[in-house]
Design an enzyme around this catalytic site. Structure first.
Site, PDB file in Angstrom:
ATOM      1  N   HIS A  39      24.777 -24.271   2.313  1.00 18.62           N
ATOM      2  CA  HIS A  39      25.607 -25.487   2.475  1.00 18.62           C
ATOM      3  C   HIS A  39      25.448 -26.430   1.278  1.00 18.62           C
ATOM      4  CE1 HIS A  39      26.620 -24.776   6.790  1.00 18.62           C
ATOM      5  NE2 HIS A  39      25.465 -24.141   6.778  1.00 18.62           N
TER       6      HIS A  39
ATOM      7  N   ASN B  65      28.887 -26.021  12.917  1.00 25.67           N
ATOM      8  CA  ASN B  65      29.813 -25.322  12.016  1.00 25.67           C
ATOM      9  C   ASN B  65      31.223 -25.406  12.570  1.00 25.67           C
ATOM     10  OD1 ASN B  65      27.941 -24.443  10.106  1.00 25.67           O
ATOM     11  ND2 ASN B  65      27.652 -22.430  11.045  1.00 25.67           N
TER      12      ASN B  65
ATOM     13  N   TYR C  24      14.414 -27.042   9.297  1.00 26.74           N
ATOM     14  CA  TYR C  24      15.116 -28.129   8.594  1.00 26.74           C
ATOM     15  C   TYR C  24      14.170 -29.153   7.953  1.00 26.74           C
ATOM     16  CZ  TYR C  24      19.599 -26.276   9.999  1.00 26.74           C
ATOM     17  OH  TYR C  24      20.686 -25.456  10.131  1.00 26.74           O
TER      18      TYR C  24
HETATM   19 FE1  HDE Z   1      21.536 -24.195   8.906  1.00 31.20          FE
HETATM   20  N1  HDE Z   1      20.317 -24.746   7.400  1.00 31.20           N
HETATM   21  N2  HDE Z   1      20.236 -22.697   9.378  1.00 31.20           N
HETATM   22  N3  HDE Z   1      22.809 -23.450  10.317  1.00 31.20           N
HETATM   23  N4  HDE Z   1      22.846 -25.576   8.443  1.00 31.20           N
HETATM   24  C1  HDE Z   1      20.573 -25.730   6.532  1.00 31.20           C
HETATM   25  O1  HDE Z   1      19.080 -27.406   5.844  1.00 31.20           O
HETATM   26  C2  HDE Z   1      18.965 -22.630   8.967  1.00 31.20           C
HETATM   27  C3  HDE Z   1      22.610 -22.388  11.122  1.00 31.20           C
HETATM   28  C4  HDE Z   1      23.982 -25.898   9.099  1.00 31.20           C
HETATM   29  O2  HDE Z   1      25.354 -30.906   5.462  1.00 31.20           O
HETATM   30  C5  HDE Z   1      19.401 -26.052   5.644  1.00 31.20           C
HETATM   31  O3  HDE Z   1      19.419 -29.404   4.833  1.00 31.20           O
HETATM   32  C6  HDE Z   1      18.302 -21.542   9.614  1.00 31.20           C
HETATM   33  C7  HDE Z   1      23.555 -22.371  12.192  1.00 31.20           C
HETATM   34  C8  HDE Z   1      24.682 -26.950   8.411  1.00 31.20           C
HETATM   35  O4  HDE Z   1      23.255 -31.155   4.897  1.00 31.20           O
HETATM   36  C9  HDE Z   1      18.300 -25.124   6.195  1.00 31.20           C
HETATM   37  C10 HDE Z   1      19.246 -20.946  10.410  1.00 31.20           C
HETATM   38  C11 HDE Z   1      24.348 -23.467  11.983  1.00 31.20           C
HETATM   39  C12 HDE Z   1      23.894 -27.268   7.316  1.00 31.20           C
HETATM   40  C13 HDE Z   1      19.029 -24.366   7.274  1.00 31.20           C
HETATM   41  C14 HDE Z   1      20.442 -21.689  10.268  1.00 31.20           C
HETATM   42  C15 HDE Z   1      23.862 -24.126  10.808  1.00 31.20           C
HETATM   43  C16 HDE Z   1      22.746 -26.398   7.363  1.00 31.20           C
HETATM   44  C17 HDE Z   1      19.659 -25.963   4.181  1.00 31.20           C
HETATM   45  C18 HDE Z   1      19.074 -19.711  11.278  1.00 31.20           C
HETATM   46  C19 HDE Z   1      25.560 -23.931  12.815  1.00 31.20           C
HETATM   47  C20 HDE Z   1      24.193 -28.291   6.242  1.00 31.20           C
HETATM   48  C21 HDE Z   1      19.815 -27.383   3.685  1.00 31.20           C
HETATM   49  C22 HDE Z   1      18.428 -19.930  12.472  1.00 31.20           C
HETATM   50  C23 HDE Z   1      25.239 -24.266  14.163  1.00 31.20           C
HETATM   51  C24 HDE Z   1      23.734 -29.657   6.630  1.00 31.20           C
HETATM   52  C25 HDE Z   1      19.447 -28.198   4.817  1.00 31.20           C
HETATM   53  C26 HDE Z   1      24.143 -30.654   5.583  1.00 31.20           C
HETATM   54  C27 HDE Z   1      21.702 -26.433   6.440  1.00 31.20           C
HETATM   55  C28 HDE Z   1      18.402 -23.448   8.028  1.00 31.20           C
HETATM   56  C29 HDE Z   1      21.645 -21.334  10.928  1.00 31.20           C
HETATM   57  C30 HDE Z   1      24.503 -25.310  10.302  1.00 31.20           C
HETATM   58  C31 HDE Z   1      17.647 -24.217   5.186  1.00 31.20           C
HETATM   59  C32 HDE Z   1      16.861 -21.121   9.419  1.00 31.20           C
HETATM   60  C33 HDE Z   1      23.641 -21.359  13.351  1.00 31.20           C
HETATM   61  C34 HDE Z   1      26.008 -27.584   8.812  1.00 31.20           C
HETATM   62  O5  HDE Z   1      17.255 -25.844   6.788  1.00 31.20           O
END
Ligand code: HDE
Length: 717
Positions: free
Chosen positions: A93, A166, A380
Site C-alpha cells: 500500500h 480494502n 501493524y
Molecule cells: Fe495490510 N498491511 N496486511 N491488509 N493493509 C499494511 O501496514 C498486513 C491485509 C491494508 O493506508 C502494512 O502501515 C498483514 C488485509 C491497508 O496506510 C502492514 C496482512 C487488508 C493498508 C500490513 C495484511 C489489509 C495496509 C504496511 C495479512 C484488508 C494501508 C504499511 C494478515 C482488510 C494502510 C502499514 C494505509 C497496510 C500487514 C492483510 C489492508 C505491513 C500481515 C486482509 C488498507 O502492517
C-alpha cells in the site's frame, strides 16, 4: 511559521500579480544569480535553528572561485536535512492518497455496542481516510489492476478506531503467515526488479496457482473492481468478521461495508492502460478536484450483524477471510455516513505519516478469531516503527487521539510529550497521574477458547471454489467478459506454460465456459483437467446481484466528468446549455481545444480551454461531446490525437454527443457507419437535455462485442 506568513500574503493576490511583483523584486548578484530579498511582505528566511540567512544562492567559499568552507553551517544544515527527507515507503500500500472528513452516526446502536461513537444520533466524529494500491511503489501509477486499500481512522471520544479495509470484501489467503509470500510474489521479481505494479508475471501466478484458497479473490481482482474509475465510486470492506460488544458484555458479530453515495463505477482495461500514460495521478487528482470544488464524496457505513446461531447455520466459516456473506442472505444496515471534505495541508505530514493499525479499537468493538485479522493485529505496530522510525508514532498530529489521553510511556526518538512532574509510574503514593478504570476501560470479550496447541487450518476453510463461482455468475455478461479477458491478458504475460495450465485447471472448478474461453484464447491445444479440489464446487449458491458493479451503477451523471472537444466557432447556445445542464446535474466538464489558450465561440465570447487535444485524451472523461464548428473541423480532422479521442471513446463504450459539423471526425475515427444509441446528435437545447439524461447509464456495454475491445472477451463455448 515564516513560510506560512509569506504564503498567506501572496494568496490575496492573483498568481499573475504575485509573479509580476516578485519579478520586480529580483536582484542580480555578481555572478548573475537572482536574489529575492525580504521586505515588508515577506519575512526573513532562517535556518532551522532560527538564525537569519543572508544569502541562500551561494555557499561559503574562499574567494569567488575557491573551495567551499566547512564552517558554512547553513549549507551543511540544508543539505543534511535534504539528504534525510525520505522515509521507507510502506512495504504494501505504498502509493496512497488521503483526505480528512467526518463520520456522522444515524441512530444509537447501544443495543449492540457500547462504542461511544455509536451512542448518539447526529454525533460527528473526525475522520482521516487513506486510499491506496497494494503492489506498486510510491511513485507507481494509479490505475494498476490491483486491490485498493480503504483505511479509515476515526478519532472517537474513546480513542482512535482504525478500520483498515480494502475495496474487495475477501482476501487471497487464510493465514497471516502467508502474507510475505503472496506479497513477494506480486512485487517485482527479485532478480529483474520488474514488472512494477503489475500482477501479470510468472511469480504471482505461480504462487496463486499453488494456492487454491485465493481463487475467490482472484475472481474479484480480475473483475472491474480492480480498475475503479475513482476512489469516490468504490466500496470499502472491513473484510474480517469483527464483534460489537454492548454494555452488558454481549457480543454480536459484524461485517463492515462502506457504500459510495455516487454508486459504483470502473473503467475498461484498455482505458486503464491509456490513463496510466495520460495521467498517472488520475485517482488522486480526481479526489483533490472533487474536494477542492466542494463536491464532497460520501459513503454510508453499513453493517451486517449476526449472532452465533446464524454463524453456525451459514454455508461457510465466518472466520474465513476468503468468504463473504451475500447481502441477499444477510442485508446490510446503514448506520452512519462518512464525508470527506478537506484535503491535507501537507501530503507528507498527514498522508505519508498516518499510521493505521487494526488493533486500534475502542471499547465496544472487538476482534473475532479470524487468523488473518489476528496476524494483522501483530503486524501493524511493527511496520510503523520501521517506517516512522520511532515508538512515538502517536506524537505526530495525524496519529494523535483527539480525545484526552494520559499514560506513563515516555522518551524515545522525537518525544514531543513526556509525563509532567515527578510521577511516571503507577501505582504510586503521590496521588497524581492517571489510574485504571474497570468500568470505562477496554474489556476484551471473554470468549471461551480451547484446543490443542498446533499449526492447524480448520476443515471448515476447505471450500475454495464455491464462492468464486457465485461471484462469477453474479456478474452481467459484459462483466464476465472482462474477467475472462483479464485472466487471458495476465496469463499471456506468464512465460511458463505449466503455470498457465495450472491456473486454467482451477478455472474449470469455477465455470467451464470461463475456463474454456481463457484456455482457447491462450492457444491451448488440449484443455487441462479440473484441479484436484479439497471440496467439490457447490452449484446451489444463487447469484448475488449486489456483487455486480453494473447492477449497482449510479443511474445519473452526478460526480462524473464530460470532455467537450471544441474549436473556434463552437455553437455558443448549445455549449452554454450543455455546461449549465452539467452544473445542475452536479457533474463537471473540461473543454478540449486545439490550443490551450481557448476558442472563440459563435457569439464572439472567449471560452478558456482546460486541455489541448494531445493533453486531454477521451480516456480521462466519462463521456464526450464533439462540438467543432464547420470551419474548425478542418483544423483537427487530420490530427491523430483528435481521431483517437473519438475512436477510444467509442471503443470504451462511452456516450458520444456530436454536432453535425463533427461528422468528418466520426468518419475518420471509423464509426460513422456504426452509430448506435450511444452516439447522439445534438442539434438543439432539447437534444442537450435528452443527452444529459442518457449519460446516467455511463456506458453502452452492448457495443462491446462489435468494437472487440479485447479479443479475449468473447466467450468460447
Ligand atoms: Fe495490510 N498491511 N496486511 N491488509 N493493509 C499494511 O501496514 C498486513 C491485509 C491494508 O493506508 C502494512 O502501515 C498483514 C488485509 C491497508 O496506510 C502492514 C496482512 C487488508 C493498508 C500490513 C495484511 C489489509 C495496509 C504496511 C495479512 C484488508 C494501508 C504499511 C494478515 C482488510 C494502510 C502499514 C494505509 C497496510 C500487514 C492483510 C489492508 C505491513 C500481515 C486482509 C488498507 O502492517
Amino acid at each position: 511559521m515564516a513560510k506560512r506568513t509569506s504564503k498567506n500574503a501572496s494568496a490575496a493576490k492573483s498568481n499573475a500579480e504575485a509573479a509580476a511583483i516578485h519579478d520586480q523584486k529580483m536582484q542580480r548578484g555578481e555572478g548573475g544569480e537572482l536574489h529575492q530579498f525580504a521586505d515588508a511582505d515577506s519575512p526573513v528566511l532562517t535556518t532551522a535553528q532560527g538564525g537569519p540567512v543572508t544569502d541562500d544562492q551561494n555557499s561559503l567559499r574562499l574567494g569567488a572561485r575557491g573551495p567551499l568552507l566547512v564552517e558554512d553551517f547553513h549549507f551543511r544544515e540544508k543539505i543534511f536535512h535534504f539528504d534525510h527527507e525520505r522515509i521507507p515507503e510502506r512495504v504494501v500500500h505504498a502509493r496512497g492518497y488521503g483526505a480528512h472528513g467526518y463520520f456522522e452516526t444515524y441512530n444509537s446502536l447501544a443495543a449492540y455496542t457500547k462504542a461511544d461513537i455509536f451512542q448518539r444520533a447526529g454525533e460527528k466524529t473526525p475522520a482521516f481516510v487513506r486510499f491506496s494500491t497494494v503492489a506498486g511503489s510510491k511513485g507507481s501509477f494509479d490505475l494498476a489492476r490491483d486491490v485498493r486499500g480503504f483505511a479509515v481512522k476515526l478519532y472517537t471520544r474513546e480513542g482512535n478506531w482504525d478500520i483498515v479495509g480494502n475495496n474487495i470484501p475477501v482476501f487471497f489467503i487464510q493465514d497471516a503467515i502467508k502474507f510475505p509470500d503472496i506479497i513477494h510474489s506480486v512485487k517485482p521479481e527479485p532478480d529483474s526488479a520488474f514488472p512494477q505494479a503489475q500482477s501479470a508475471h510468472d511469480n504471482f501466478w505461480d504462487f496463486i496457482s499453488l494456492t487454491p484458497e485465493s481463487m475467490h479473490m482472484i475472481m474479484w481482482v480480475m473483475s472491474d473492481r480492480a480498475i475503479p474509475r475513482s476512489f469516490r465510486f468504490m466500496e470499502g470492506f472491513g473484510v474480517h468478521t469483527f464483534r460489537l460488544v454492548n454494555a452488558k458484555d454481549e457480543s454480536t458479530f459484524v461485517k463492515f461495508h462502506w457504500k459510495p453515495k455516487l454508486g459504483l463505477q470502473s473503467v475498461a482495461w484498455n482505458e486503464a492502460v491509456k490513463i496510466n500514460g495520460a495521467d498517472p495521478d488520475y485517482h488522486r487528482r480526481d479526489l483533490w478536484e472533487a474536494i477542492k470544488s466542494g463536491n464532497f464524496p460520501e459513503w454510508e457505513l453499513c453493517l451486517q450483524l449476526f449472532d452465533q446461531d446464524f454463524a453456525d447455520k451459514f454455508d461457510f466459516d465466518i472466520l474465513d477471510p476468503t468468504k463473504l456473506i451475500p447481502e441477499e442472505i444477510l442485508p446490510v444496515q446503514p448506520v452512519g455516513r462518512l464525508v470527506l471534505d478537506r484535503m491535507p495541508d501537507n501530503f507528507f505530514a498527514e498522508t505519508e505519516q498516518v499510521a493505521f493499525m487494526t488493533q486500534n479499537v475502542p471499547p465496544g468493538i472487538d476482534f473475532s478469531n479470524d487468523p488473518l485479522l489476528q496476524g494483522r493485529n501483530f503486524s501493524y505496530l511493527d511496520t510503523q516503527i520501521k517506517r516512522l522510525g520511532s515508538t512515538n508514532v502517536t506524537h505526530i498530529p495525524i496519529n494523535a487521539p483527539k480525545c484526552p489521553f494520559q499514560h506513563f510511556q515516555q522518551d524515545g526518538h522525537m518525544a514531543m510529550r513526556n509525563p509532567v512532574g515527578r510521577v511516571n509510574y503507577q501505582p504510586n503514593s503521590w496521588g497524581e497521574g492517571p489510574r485504571e478504570s474497570p468500568t470505562q476501560g477496554f474489556r476484551h470479550f471473554a470468549s471461551e477458547e480451547q484446543g490443542p496447541k498446533a499449526r492447524l487450518r480448520p476443515e471448515s476453510f476447505a471450500d475454495h471454489y464455491s464462492q468464486a463461482r457465485q461471484f462469477y455468475i453474479s456478474q452481467t455478461v459484459a462483466e464476465q467478459h472482462h474477467i475472462s479477458a483479464a485472466l487471458t491478458f495476465e496469463l499471456s504475460k506468464v512465460k511458463t506454460p505449466v503455470i498457465r495450465e495450472r491456473m486454467v485447471s482451477h478455472l474449470f472448478n469455477i465455470d467451464e465456459t470461463l475456463a474454456t474461453t481463457v484456455g482457447t484464447r491462450l492457444g491451448f491445444k488440449t484443455m487441462p483437467k479440473p484441479a484436484d479440489a479439497a471440496m467439490p464446487t457447490r452449484q446451489d449458491l444463487e447469484p448475488s446481484p449486489a456483487l455486480s458493479i453494473v447492477e449497482n451503477g449510479p443511474k445519473r451523471f452526478e460526480g462524473r466528468k464530460l470532455g467537450i472537444l471544441a474549436t473556434d466557432g463552437v455553437e455558443a447556445v448549445l455549449l452554454n446549455a450543455l455546461t449549465a445542464a452539467l452544473t445542475k446535474e452536479k457533474a463537471t466538464f473540461e473543454i478540449i481545444a486545439p490550443k490551450i489558450g481557448g476558442v472563440t465561440a459563435s457569439d464572439g465570447h472567449w471560452v478558456e480551454a482546460h486541455q489541448m487535444i494531445d493533453g486531454g485524451p477521451s480516456v480521462l472523461y466519462d463521456a464526450v461531446v464533439l462540438f467543432p464548428s464547420a470551419d474548425g473541423i478542418d483544423d483537427i480532422v487530420q490530427e491523430a490525437a483528435a481521431r483517437d479521442f473519438v475512436a477510444d471513446a467509442f471503443s470504451h463504450c462511452k456516450f458520444i454527443g456530436y454536432s453535425e459539423a463533427a461528422t468528418p471526425l466520426l468518419e475518420k475515427a471509423g464509426i460513422a457507419g456504426n452509430i448506435d444509441g450511444g452516439v447522439i446528435r445534438i442539434a438543439s437545447v432539447k437534444d442537450v437535455r435528452a443527452f444529459i439524461g442518457d449519460l446516467g447509464k455511463l456506458r453502452i456495454w452492448a457495443r462491446e462485442p462489435s468494437v472487440k475491445l479485447s479479443k479475449a472477451s468473447t466467450p468460447v463455448k
